[in-house]
Each structure stands twice: as C-alpha cells, then as structure tokens.
Scaffold this active site. Structure first.
Site, PDB file in Angstrom:
ATOM      1  N   THR A 147     -23.885   4.795  25.104  1.00 37.46           N
ATOM      2  CA  THR A 147     -24.304   5.206  26.440  1.00 37.46           C
ATOM      3  C   THR A 147     -23.174   6.025  27.036  1.00 37.46           C
ATOM      4  OG1 THR A 147     -25.637   3.207  26.712  1.00 37.46           O
ATOM      5  CG2 THR A 147     -25.032   4.399  28.714  1.00 37.46           C
ATOM      6  N   LYS A 165     -31.710   5.979  29.434  1.00 44.57           N
ATOM      7  CA  LYS A 165     -30.759   4.868  29.373  1.00 44.57           C
ATOM      8  C   LYS A 165     -30.004   4.741  30.700  1.00 44.57           C
ATOM      9  CE  LYS A 165     -28.561   1.419  27.633  1.00 44.57           C
ATOM     10  NZ  LYS A 165     -27.526   1.519  26.596  1.00 44.57           N
ATOM     11  N   LYS A 196     -18.356   1.339  33.537  1.00 42.89           N
ATOM     12  CA  LYS A 196     -18.644   2.656  32.948  1.00 42.89           C
ATOM     13  C   LYS A 196     -20.089   3.086  33.212  1.00 42.89           C
ATOM     14  CE  LYS A 196     -19.560   2.740  28.489  1.00 42.89           C
ATOM     15  NZ  LYS A 196     -20.931   3.257  28.265  1.00 42.89           N
TER      16      LYS A 196
END
Length: 322
Positions: free
Chosen positions: A101, A177, A248
């Site tokens: 990701t 995502k 993140k």
C-alpha cells in the site's frame, strides 16, 4: 510483449510479516525464490524450506512473476530502480506484482519506466494479515492491463479468496486500497474508543464486546481487534499489524483526499490517534494498542462507573458520600 521467462517461476522480494507467508503459500504451487535484505529474515524463510537468493537481482533471474512485498513507496522505488534495484535484471515479459500500500503518486512513473523494459506492472494491494496470507485468504484489489493481469492471475488466485479487478491501469488498485484503509483505520480507532468507554462506565469489556458483536454496531475490526485490545493491556498481544502502518496508510488517505478536494474529518481524527500512539512509543506494537492512547490503563477491577468499588469506598480507600 515477447516473454523470455517462465510464468511458473516466482520471485518474492520482501520476506517480512506478509511476504514470508505469501512466499510459502506460493511455494506450494510454483517454483519460488525469495529475497530480503535482512539476513535474519532470509534465515527464517529458509527454515520453512524456501529457497533464498543472495541479492534481489539474483532472485528475479528466470522469474516470470516478481512479487514485491515491502513497506512503502520509497522501498518500492529502491527495489525497482535503486542502486541495487532489479530493473536491469528483469527479462522482457516479466510481470511485477506490487502488493504494498503505497498510494497513487509514483505508480504512473514506475509503470512507464518498467514498460520501457518490456516489463508490466500489476498494482495489487492486499488486506488480510499474515495468517490469512498463509491460507490464501487475502482480499486483493487489482489495477492492471488485462494481459498483465492474466499473466499474474494464477499467482493472485493462489493468494486471494477475494480478487477484485477495479480498473485497467496500475494505480486503480491503490485508489481502492486508499478507500479501504480509510474505513479500516476509522473502524479500529472507533473500536478502541468504544471498548475504552465500556471500561470507563464500569462494564466488563469482554461482555461488552460480545454484546456489540451481535448487533448493528458490529464490524470486522471490532471483532478482530477487540480481543487484542484487551490482551494489549497485559502486554501479550501478538503484533499482527503494526500501529505505524496506519500512520503511513492514513497519511496516504489524507493526501489523496486533499488532492481530490474532499474533506475527511473522521479519517483525520483517527490519524491523530495513531500518530499519538507512534509518538508514545507504540509504533512497533500491534495497531490494536491504539486503545492505550485513549485509555492508558484499565480501570481497577470491580470499580463502577462512579469511581467507587462495591463497598462504597473510593478507589483510594476513602468513604464515599451517598
């Protein structure tokens, strides 16, 4: 695109929490060579019977599919095009499957640079955690040219119980995502607040969790992270997904939303909880430990919602007026 490689040969680059179980899962159906820059990770992989190469470039020689399972965009850039990157070693016809990701920003550049080498990029971020990776029970969302997808499909189907093709170009998988991680991060943060509130109101957290799971307030993250949130107070929660991963990922969500001109205040609030957890030294702990940001300690056992115990005394032992 002319292929000079065998599609049944797979290289897995990154043998960490997700990469290793994916590699061992693939090894049951393909010829797999792994690589990780950490010697300890390679040694751990070899104890499972996985063959490991000394360098990333060595690992991809002869591989038709190269699966990249690293942490972030900077690591993907390094693996592909850094000083020890694999790009010069990739044969025409190779398909690179990116499972990380990383957000959408750099994907177009990677796609173009690989295409110049006759190499296709399949954007395939995934969800599910290490146990599901080893069982082939992942959710994988894919953005890829149809021909590249078909080349990679046997590998993806070996890993996924749910494989959703969301677009015909790399970057589309990252887009979905990003949406997925917005919900996951918010759901974990909300579960932490709910269970902390149950405890603060004098409820048994285990009973509260069991009750919540049967009703409209239930969610996958509540059921999955809830028990780990309670174990985390005892210091024995397994680290299945690090807290700093959501620092993140929610950072990616925020950047994407700002670029799109969309306000995401709930996601931003969740991001702050994970950031606070990271600054408090919980970055490498399981993401369920975010409950300790909301409530650093459980209430004293037997204490009710007013701060008194069953004898009518404050928790410091003094009598309470009633």
């Amino acid at each position: 695109m002319t292929s000079d490689v065998g599609q049944a040969t797979v290289a897995v680059l990154g043998l960490g929490a997700m990469g290793l179980p994916m590699a061992t899962r693939l090894a049951g159906a393909f010829t797999v060579t792994g690589y990780d820059p950490m010697p300890a990770s390679r040694e751990r992989a070899e104890t499972t019977g996985l063959s490991c190469a000394a360098t990333a470039a060595d690992a991809v020689v002869g591989a038709g599919i190269v699966l990249v399972a690293v942490r972030d965009a900077a690591q993907v850039e390094g693996v592909l095009f850094g000083g020890d990157g694999i790009a010069p070693a990739l044969a025409p016809g190779t398909v690179v499957v990116m499972t990380s990701t990383v957000g959408m920003d750099a994907v177009a550049s990677w796609t173009e640079r690989l295409d110049d080498l006759g190499v296709a990029l399949v954007d395939a971020p995934l969800s599910g955690g290490p146990v599901r990776a080893g069982d082939g029970d992942l959710l994988i969302v894919v953005g890829a040219h149809p021909s590249a997808l078909e080349a990679a499909r046997p590998v993806l189907e070996r890993l996924a119980s749910t494989l959703t093709v969301v677009g015909s170009k790399p970057g589309d998988g990252q887009a979905l995502k990003t949406v997925n991680q917005l919900l996951c991060g918010v759901h974990i943060a909300a579960a932490a607040e709910a269970l902390a509130l149950a405890d603060a109101l004098g409820l048994d957290q285990q009973l509260a969790l069991a009750a919540l799971e049967t009703g409209a307030a239930s969610s996958f993250m509540l059921s999955n992270r809830g028990p780990r949130m309670m174990h985390g107070y005892d210091g024995d929660a397994d680290v299945l997904s690090r807290l700093d991963i959501f620092v993140k990922d929610l950072g990616i969500v925020g950047k994407a939303a700002r670029t799109a001109g969309l306000a995401t205040p709930v996601a931003a609030a969740a991001e702050q909880l994970f950031l606070l957890g990271q600054t408090q030294g919980l970055g490498t702990a399981d993401d369920s430990s975010v409950i300790r940001v909301v409530a650093p300690q459980r209430r004293t056992a037997g204490t009710d919602a007013t701060g008194t115990d069953a004898t009518g005394k404050d928790t410091d032992g003094t009598e309470t007026a009633r």
